[in-house]
Design an enzyme around this catalytic site. Structure first.
Site, PDB file in Angstrom:
ATOM      1  N   ASP A 417      49.254   6.262  29.370  1.00  0.00           N
ATOM      2  CA  ASP A 417      50.196   7.402  29.342  1.00  0.00           C
ATOM      3  C   ASP A 417      49.442   8.564  28.985  1.00  0.00           C
ATOM      4  O   ASP A 417      48.323   8.492  29.504  1.00  0.00           O
ATOM      5  CB  ASP A 417      51.200   7.133  28.344  1.00  0.00           C
ATOM      6  N   HIS A 456      54.529  11.302  24.566  1.00  0.00           N
ATOM      7  CA  HIS A 456      55.306  10.260  25.259  1.00  0.00           C
ATOM      8  C   HIS A 456      54.468   8.891  24.683  1.00  0.00           C
ATOM      9  O   HIS A 456      55.112   7.997  24.422  1.00  0.00           O
ATOM     10  CB  HIS A 456      55.173  10.587  26.639  1.00  0.00           C
ATOM     11  N   SER A 637      61.473   5.001  29.851  1.00  0.00           N
ATOM     12  CA  SER A 637      60.258   5.098  29.031  1.00  0.00           C
ATOM     13  C   SER A 637      60.289   4.376  27.806  1.00  0.00           C
ATOM     14  O   SER A 637      59.462   3.729  27.328  1.00  0.00           O
ATOM     15  CB  SER A 637      59.788   6.356  28.854  1.00  0.00           C
TER      16      SER A 637
END
Length: 1679
Positions: A417, A456, A637
């Site tokens: 990520d 994230h 996600s």
């Protein structure tokens, strides 16, 4: 009157005026009505349009002055009834006829349910498959299509692609460079195939505007199968100055080429051997144009096999884009007792105090989950998906896994990520630097930029492995797993970046979690590039020591754009676990994408403000307590990391799981029930529920670990490719049009690549259709399962093509591959299509196994009562396509190869499978079945089933050839056509071409039915068709003994024995060796080499070098970290450590501490001291006092708290912190006050790091090897490079221990030394034990044999063996028989006897069977036929009537069309008429079958597949509907004169009362009264007779009168202030009529009765005319 005139003054009009009404049917509207059954509309006109049209007509009838009421009266009530019901009946009947006709047309193309000739079975001719067909399905078009479609000349030219290789008698060569030599239909097996990465993309676009597809000569291929489809470059790609190159010659050659052309070699790309990244400073870093000059320079080098200039890729994180929603609020959701509240301060920390400050809100209320609060972590209560907080108390069922002790320990997960925050307090303890890297910054620290946009990856990491039982945030699903992160999305992304991330340390990382992908905009079709593809394949073949890396992927967030995850090449891959999302309530979230590649689901966010999101850690560089946690992680996600955590728990329960095992566990244990509130669930062919939204359901952690404990690795994966269907087919542009085509496949039956149990199915499609977003694509399996490969994408309006795109479906898991597969391409979009599309090519690729994949551990099955009957009590066992209806001895749970996945060699060879003929054919090429179809039964002839399974009648003729019985010795009992071995009907031994031989020649082998087949090209002699069955090798090849393959070079892990031209495996733990198995030249990952042997750690007196080798320390050192005498860590005996040196004697000012083996400093002022630290000599100006301590000269007269100042010559006070001192500073203390500790001449409150408390008041330094300690002998933390073991810091852990991030942890109990905690991570075994595939055993386990260098793996043919190769077997797997050391599968005429482990001959009447006796047949010897009711081969009954009465008759009723026993034909397979020499008939015979009467040919309905059963039910329902409507119509026709319906109000208004009439004046007057609407319909009960109307209606109206005329009339007018609540107006005529009939609305007769009265009904909006006897008229008013 309109609804809107509620208070206006409205004039009803003079009673004497007659409005003229026009019938619209007789006016202009008549032209628009084609028939009396309806207006100008389609049969499917919506109801709301019908109602609106009727209202318009009624309005026109009232106000159009062209037609009188008298004219309208000509249409009687009976005529209306007849017209209405006849039209309704006509429409219903017409619809049923169309539907039945459509099914008749459809069934020959799909299930062959309705057929009238044998030819229709094979050759589909119909509207759906004809390019010229239209959407008008009538009988004439059907006959026309049958007449115009020419028949196939032979079976080989069939329009339906049949994967049957009976006429393909040669093994085609496989091109080891590309796919040019690959035979259509070939299949490979992953466990031993070459992973050929040379794929050329030849599918270019129709126009440059659609997309620019890069032509590649070296793409990635997986056993000759490109799994990802054509990769593409964006229309306006941004090129960089980086070039990826493949130079097999190695790094040195790469450096030479780079230097030659001005490039800089940035090194190898990830773990991809011989792939390098070049950079050129004279090329623009970002350009819209590629650098052809530099590309040409690299291509000119012969050593460069492949190159690609890198371009940027658009990759998006898959968190929820809530900021685009107007209802989104970035507030934190806080928990209160009984509900949730919205916190107006988003930065409020998560504490009880903050929760109590929030006000209660009734908006969001969920059940209290306080009973699940087992963790003290403050955010655990918000982790509803872990603590039963979903609807109905559901969650991911992680609790049972935790209760078993599985927390992810020993499993490594990496988040690909934007990086992770390594120092986050809830992650730091589990952070693993070896699973992390910063690709964007090219360093080892994956910490992202702290700019608010890179949270994230950290959030995803917290879901997996947030530390439990602390005061930070929540807990991870696998809270003891090691977590790492790759920073790759925080900068430019290209193919190199993705490949580096996907191939990062694959031997260390177990699970890769990715929550990103191409744009989810509903129009993109994109996937991984060539390097990323290679990284995927390298991961599943070489990762985790050959067991395969596990890739977990988020399915996508394009739901609001109606995107499809089948257009995402990452989630559409067989290598990824594609995970979808479900809301807290168990419904589909708004962002979810539907597709057929989704495997399972976890919980995630839902609608903002209604469903809760995911709670996890958050990125904050400052580590502010109110910013390091969040409850707002969203999208798929958040789902993928939850799945990765659950997979980590399963992997801890069984570390031997392969990447395919993990997918099986997910499929078998996922639960549909929690998500069944959402529609869309379907049963597949093995009765397993699936959904395009949720895959196989909600993942279940408890069930996964339970099944993982029992799981044994699945058999090797087989890949079976069908032939390509390259016939162009037109896709009609009309809305709703469907192109249907099908393909008959056999699943590569009879070859080593056979697929009987499906896993993944790919449908590779090339088509052109604009816009392609209109298309919906469906694939239907032979077992009736329909999977939608592509849903309509309304935003995909720019592109028009799919170029060899592999649409993946997991919905056929466990089904069989054999049978008919149907592809449907539907134009389901509303956008206009200007021209038809073209389906150019499609092909099916099947992935699966040939044997039962689910085989649980036998010891558990035998010891556990609940598992002893797996089929009945084990919840994880499901019926499969191949074992439904089979006996118990087939497809059992026995593990044939427990170690099939330990050795998985990539780039070794490319398999060239071939398909044997299913039965021996005659030497002249004629099929024996056709040659002897007319013969007598096998019983009458008395023949036995030979190896060829043939029987022939003595007088049978084959054409003009007579069969003789005085034949060559090589002919069997079937006879011959003449003398010599070439004239045999069938052979007694083997057949080579057209000759019968006693043995097969070199370079060939006898197949299952006795035909000599050629060996693989690399084999000189062989035991089978594959490249892994070589016994000896062809010239210029080396024999890899244990694998039985022949290669030109020995692979890694082998050395070449040039004397006998073989490749000998190295000893265990050697990655490569030379001249001898024990002479290692490199070691496996995590091992080090010392003196050409591999160890888990360097021995004593050695240190590890940068190239993972051990070098000797200096002679003075016991342990060290370098080669010199200044790199010592510990010393040999009689030497003492001092400043990284080992000295015999300590320097001045130090003494030798024999306990610490260190040189320790003397007390201050001492020049020399003894071994116990007592001063023996002082420095200058210092004096030795009576306590043997050195003091400053002159200080004898000073007090204890003073010191003598030689400058001032007097005593001065010590520093306030000192008890006694020898100087004025706080660093001159010699003793301290109470409660203070003396540390290096300072008085402190507590010892700092590196010191420990000794003697109550002294801080002594730890050993020089310790960085922290609690005593001299008890270290708590070690210096860099040392390992902590039981309080001691060592350079290496002791035997039986391994290094776990600086701490020595125990090995598995059977290991002597190891590299990790798992059973299969042993490096050395105890004395007398054997090492096999990383495990230690007292003896070599099953599947291995003992060699001089440990246990070596048997050949895959063997169950057990005593040497290498296929001829050294000592026992065989099930369904194979041992014959001279070779395990051979049973012949087609044999069955496997489990008691004797041998192959035994079937009964004489059986051609193939599954057991002994005549009731175990699977196929029959002609002319017998299989009766599936008892699996017996019987002949056809001559007297069908007698056979029906006599149940014991050994015969069956045969089908006149197929020649088989009735109700025995297999669904989904083709049928042929016995005796037919061709599978097809001419068009004349087909056309003639339509014109035959019923006596000439039977029209048969066969319920042999799900579709045919549905067809029969549908036909029966239609017939029943027609019958019911016929009866209803007859009854209504008879009683039409007496029926009144709600929609037609025939009302004869009765006189109100005689008394009232008498009170009226005799002169003609008019009266009006208003009837109030009280919500009733006074005729809803139905008026059955005129008498009831006369008797009841008047009374009812009297009760509802609210207004009567009072006073005199005013010119025959009256005014109404409001029409509200007025239901009707009644007009009464009293006295003789005074007006003329032609001008009156009402005509009163002499008795005062109404003659013709018009009623306007507000409820029905229809006007009716009363009978002349009526005295009152009602006109309803619309209020």
């Amino acid at each position: 009157m309109s609804n809107t005139t509620r208070s206006s003054r409205v004039t009803i009009g003079r009673i004497g005026t007659t409005p003229q009404i026009t019938d619209p049917w007789s006016s202009g509207l008549e032209k628009q009505r084609p028939s009396r059954c309806g207006g100008p509309k389609s049969l499917a006109e919506p109801t709301y349009r019908k109602i609106g049209r009727r209202k318009m007509m009624l309005h026109m009838r009232v106000h159009d002055p062209g037609t009188t009421v008298t004219q309208r009266a000509k249409e009687t009530a009976t005529a209306k009834l007849n017209r209405i019901y006849l039209c309704t009946f006509n429409r219903m009947a017409q619809s049923c006829i169309y539907f039945v006709l459509f099914l008749v047309i459809l069934s020959p193309n799909t299930s062959c349910a309705l057929r009238s000739s044998a030819g229709e079975t094979q050759n589909y001719v119909g509207i759906l498959s004809n390019d010229s067909a239209t959407t008008t399905y009538d009988v004439s078009s059907l006959h026309s299509s049958r007449r115009t479609n020419p028949p196939s000349s032979s079976s080989s030219s069939s329009s339906n692609v049949d994967v049957d290789y009976r006429n393909d008698r040669e093994l085609h060569k496989v091109d080891l460079v590309g796919l040019g030599g690959e035979r259509a239909g070939q299949a490979e097996t992953i466990s031993g195939g070459k992973y050929d990465y040379n794929y050329e993309n030849t599918h270019t676009n129709a126009s440059a505007k659609d997309e620019i597809v890069e032509r590649q000569s070296n793409s990635l291929d997986f056993d000759g199968v490109d799994m990802f489809g054509a990769f593409s470059i964006p229309e306006e790609a941004i090129y960089t100055n980086e070039f990826a190159v493949n130079i097999p010659a190695g790094k040195q050659m790469a450096d030479v080429i780079a230097t030659k052309h001005g490039f800089i070699n940035r090194g190898q790309i990830g773990s991809l051997d011989n792939y390098y990244l070049f950079q050129h400073h004279h090329v623009s870093k970002r350009s819209l144009r590629s650098s052809r000059k530099h590309q040409g320079a690299l291509k000119s080098e012969n050593e460069v096999k492949w190159m690609q200039q890198q371009h940027e890729k658009v990759r998006r994180k898959r968190d929820g884009p809530y900021q685009d929603l107007p209802t989104y609020s970035p507030y934190n959701l806080l928990r209160q007792h009984g509900g949730y509240v919205v916190d107006p301060n988003p930065h409020l920390s998560f504490s009880p105090e903050s929760i109590s400050l929030a006000s209660h809100s009734q908006r969001m209320e969920y059940r209290d989950v306080s009973s699940h609060f087992i963790f003290p972590d403050p955010l655990f209560k918000e982790q509803w998906y872990l603590n039963g907080g979903a609807k109905d108390g559901l969650d991911m069922n992680v609790g049972p896994a935790w209760q078993k002790g599985y927390t992810g320990k020993g499993v490594v997960v990496s988040i690909l990520d934007d990086g992770i925050q390594t120092n986050h307090p809830d992650l730091a303890q589990n952070y693993d630097p070896e699973a992390s890297f910063d690709i964007n910054g090219n360093d080892s620290d994956p910490t992202p930029q702290d700019n608010g946009d890179n949270k994230h990856g950290t959030r995803c990491a917290g879901e997996v492995a947030a530390v439990a039982f602390n005061n930070f945030c929540g807990v991870g699903v696998a809270y003891n797993a090691s977590i790492g992160g790759v920073r790759m999305l925080d900068g430019k992304v290209n193919d190199v970046v993705e490949a580096q991330a996907l191939s990062l340390n694959p031997s260390h990382i177990d699970i890769y979690s990715a929550s990103w992908g191409p744009e989810d905009d509903g129009s993109t079709v994109d996937g991984p590039g060539p390097l990323a593809r290679r990284a995927f394949i390298y991961g599943v073949t070489s990762g985790r020591q050959g067991k395969g890396s596990i890739f977990v992927w988020a399915s996508g967030n394009g739901g609001r754009y109606t995107d499809s995850c089948n257009c995402d090449g990452y989630t559409n891959s067989i290598f990824t676990l594609s995970i979808s999302s479900a809301t807290q309530a168990g419904f589909k979230p708004w962002y979810l994408e539907e597709c057929s590649s989704t495997l399972a689901t976890t919980y995630s966010s839902g609608t903002p403000g209604h469903d809760k999101s995911v709670a996890t850690v958050d990125m904050d560089g400052s580590l502010r307590p109110d910013h390091i946690c969040t409850v707002e992680h969203t999208g798929t996600s958040a789902s993928a990391p939850l799945a990765a955590g659950i997979c980590a728990l399963a992997l801890e329960a069984n570390p031997e799981l392969t990447w395919r095992d993990m997918q099986y566990l997910v499929v078998y244990t996922s639960r549909p029930a929690p998500l069944e509130k959402e529609n869309g669930w379907t049963l597949n062919g093995v009765k397993r529920k699936y959904s395009h939204k949720f895959g196989y359901g909600l993942m279940d952690a408890g069930a996964m670990v339970s099944l993982a404990e029992q799981w044994t690795s699945v058999p090797p994966q087989h890949i079976c490719k069908s032939r390509e269907n390259n016939e162009d087919r037109k896709i009609d542009g009309a809305y709703g049009s469907t192109l249907s085509t099908h393909m008959d496949v056999n699943g590569c039956a009879g070859t080593i690549n056979e697929v009987r149990y499906l896993e993944h199915v790919q449908c590779r499609i090339t088509l052109r259709f604009f816009p392609r977003g209109n298309l919906r694509i469906l694939l239907t399996s032979p077992m009736g399962t329909t999977s939608t490969l592509l849903f309509e994408r309304p935003r995909d309006i720019v592109k028009s093509n799919f170029d060899d795109w592999p649409f993946l479906s997991v919905h056929f898991w466990g089904e069989k591959a054999e049978g008919r597969w149907t592809l449907q391409v539907i134009n389901g979009g509303r956008r206009r299509v200007n021209q038809p599309g073209i389906l150019s090519k499609w092909q099916l690729i099947f992935y699966g196994t040939s044997t039962q994949p689910m085989r649980l551990k036998s010891e558990l099955l035998n010891s556990s009562p609940q598992l002893r009957s797996p089929s009945s009590s084990n919840p994880f066992l499901f019926p499969s396509a191949s074992n439904i209806g089979q006996p118990a001895n087939e497809g059992g749970n026995f593990n044939t190869d427990s170690f099939a996945s330990y050795l998985n060699y990539q780039n070794i060879f490319s398999s060239a499978g071939s398909d044997p003929e299913p039965a021996t054919a005659t030497l002249d090429g004629q099929n024996v079945t056709a040659a002897i179809a007319g013969g007598s039964s096998a019983e009458s002839l008395g023949f036995t089933a030979s190896a060829a399974q043939l029987v022939a009648a003595p007088e049978t003729r084959d054409g003009d050839k007579k069969i003789l019985h005085s034949c060559d010795a090589e002919c069997d009992s079937s006879g011959c056509y003449g003398r010599g071995p070439t004239q045999c009907v069938a052979c007694s031994h083997y057949r080579l071409d057209n000759t019968c031989v006693s043995r097969c020649p070199p370079r060939s082998f006898p197949n299952q039915v006795g035909i000599c087949w050629p060996c693989h090209d690399t084999c000189e002699t062989c035991a089978g068709a594959g490249p892994d069955s070589c016994l000896t090798c062809a010239p210029a090849h080396l024999h890899v003994i244990d694998l039985a393959v022949c290669l030109q070079f020995c692979p890694d892990g082998y050395f070449e024995n040039s004397r006998n031209r073989t490749c000998v495996p190295c000893e265990p733990n050697c990655a490569s060796c030379q001249d001898h198995p024990e002479y290692c030249t490199s070691c496996d990952h995590h091992l080090v080499m010392h003196e050409h042997k591999c160890y888990s750690a360097c021995p004593l007196d050695t240190y590890e070098t940068e190239d993972n080798k051990c070098a000797f320390c200096h002679s003075t050192c016991a342990t060290c970290n370098g080669p010199t005498d200044q790199d010592c860590i510990t010393c040999r005996s009689s030497r003492y450590a001092w400043q990284n040196k080992c000295l015999i004697s300590c320097p001045d000012g130090f003494y030798a501490d024999k306990k610490r083996l260190e040189c320790m400093p003397c007390q201050e002022g001492c020049k020399t001291c003894t071994s116990n630290g007592v001063c023996s000599e002082c420095l200058q100006n210092w004096t030795l006092n009576k306590r043997d301590k050195c003091i400053v000269s002159g200080s004898e007269g000073c007090s204890e708290s003073e010191f003598y100042s030689q400058v001032e010559g007097q005593c001065r006070p010590c520093h306030a912190s000192c008890g006694s001192c020898n100087g004025p500073a706080d660093t001159s203390c010699t003793s301290c006050p109470p409660n203070r500790l003396l540390e290096q001449s300072r008085c402190v409150s507590g010892c700092r790091e590196g010191f420990f408390v000794e003697a109550g008041s002294l801080c002594s330094p730890c050993l020089h090897t310790c960085s922290q300690c609690v005593s001299r002998t008890n270290c708590s933390n070690c210096s860099k490079g040392l390992e902590l073991q039981n309080g001691e810091c060592r350079t290496t852990c002791a035997d039986g221990y391994y290094s776990d991030r600086g701490i020595c942890a125990k090995c598995y109990l059977s290991c002597h030394t190891c590299s990790g905690p798992r059973r299969n991570q042993c490096v050395q075994c105890p004395a007398g034990w054997q090492l096999a595939a990383g495990e230690c055993h007292p003896e070599c386990p099953e599947g291995f044999y003992k060699s001089d260098f440990g246990c070596q793996k048997c050949h895959h043919y063997c169950k057990t063996c005593n040497d290498a190769g296929p001829l050294a077997c000592t026992s065989c797997p099930p369904h194979s028989m041992l014959d001279g050391g070779l395990c051979m599968e049973c012949l087609s005429s044999q069955y496997y006897d489990t008691t004797s482990a041998t192959c035994k001959t079937c009964h004489d009447s059986c051609r193939s069977c599954f057991g002994p006796g005549q009731f175990s047949c699977k196929g029959c010897v002609p002319p017998l036929h299989l009766d599936q009711l008892n699996s017996q081969c019987v002949s056809c009954c001559q007297n069908q009537t007698l056979a029906e009465k006599t149940s014991s008759a050994a015969c069956c009723n045969c089908d006149g069309e197929t020649g088989e026993c009735k109700a025995t034909s297999t669904g989904g397979k083709r049928r042929t008429v016995v005796g037919s020499g061709s599978a097809y008939k001419s068009s004349e015979s087909k056309h003639g079958s339509f014109e035959n009467d019923g006596n000439a040919r039977e029209f048969v309905l066969r319920l042999d597949s799900p579709l045919t059963a549905i067809t029969a039910i549908a036909v029966a329902i239609c017939l029943l509907i027609i019958t019911i409507f016929s009866i209803i119509f007859a009854v209504l026709q008879r009683n039409s004169n007496h029926v009144s319906r709600n929609s037609v109000r025939y009302r004869k208004i009765a006189n109100t009362s005689s008394g009232r009439r008498k009170n009226l004046s005799a002169k003609p007057t008019s009266d009006a009264r208003f009837i109030f609407n009280i919500g009733e319909d006074d005729d809803t009960d139905g008026d059955n007779s005129d008498d009831e109307l006369d008797g009841n209606v008047g009374t009812d109206i009297n009760n509802r009168i609210v207004y009567d005329r009072k006073g005199n009339d005013h010119g025959h007018e009256f005014y109404i202030e409001s029409t509200n609540d007025i239901d009707a107006i009644e007009f009464h005529c009293n006295g003789a009529g005074a007006q003329k009939a032609e001008t009156q609305l009402q005509r009163c007769n002499a008795n005062g009765d109404d003659d013709d009265i018009l009623h306007y009904d507000r409820h029905t909006n229809a006007e009716r005319k009363n009978h002349p006897s009526s005295t009152t008229s009602r006109t309803n008013i619309r209020s």
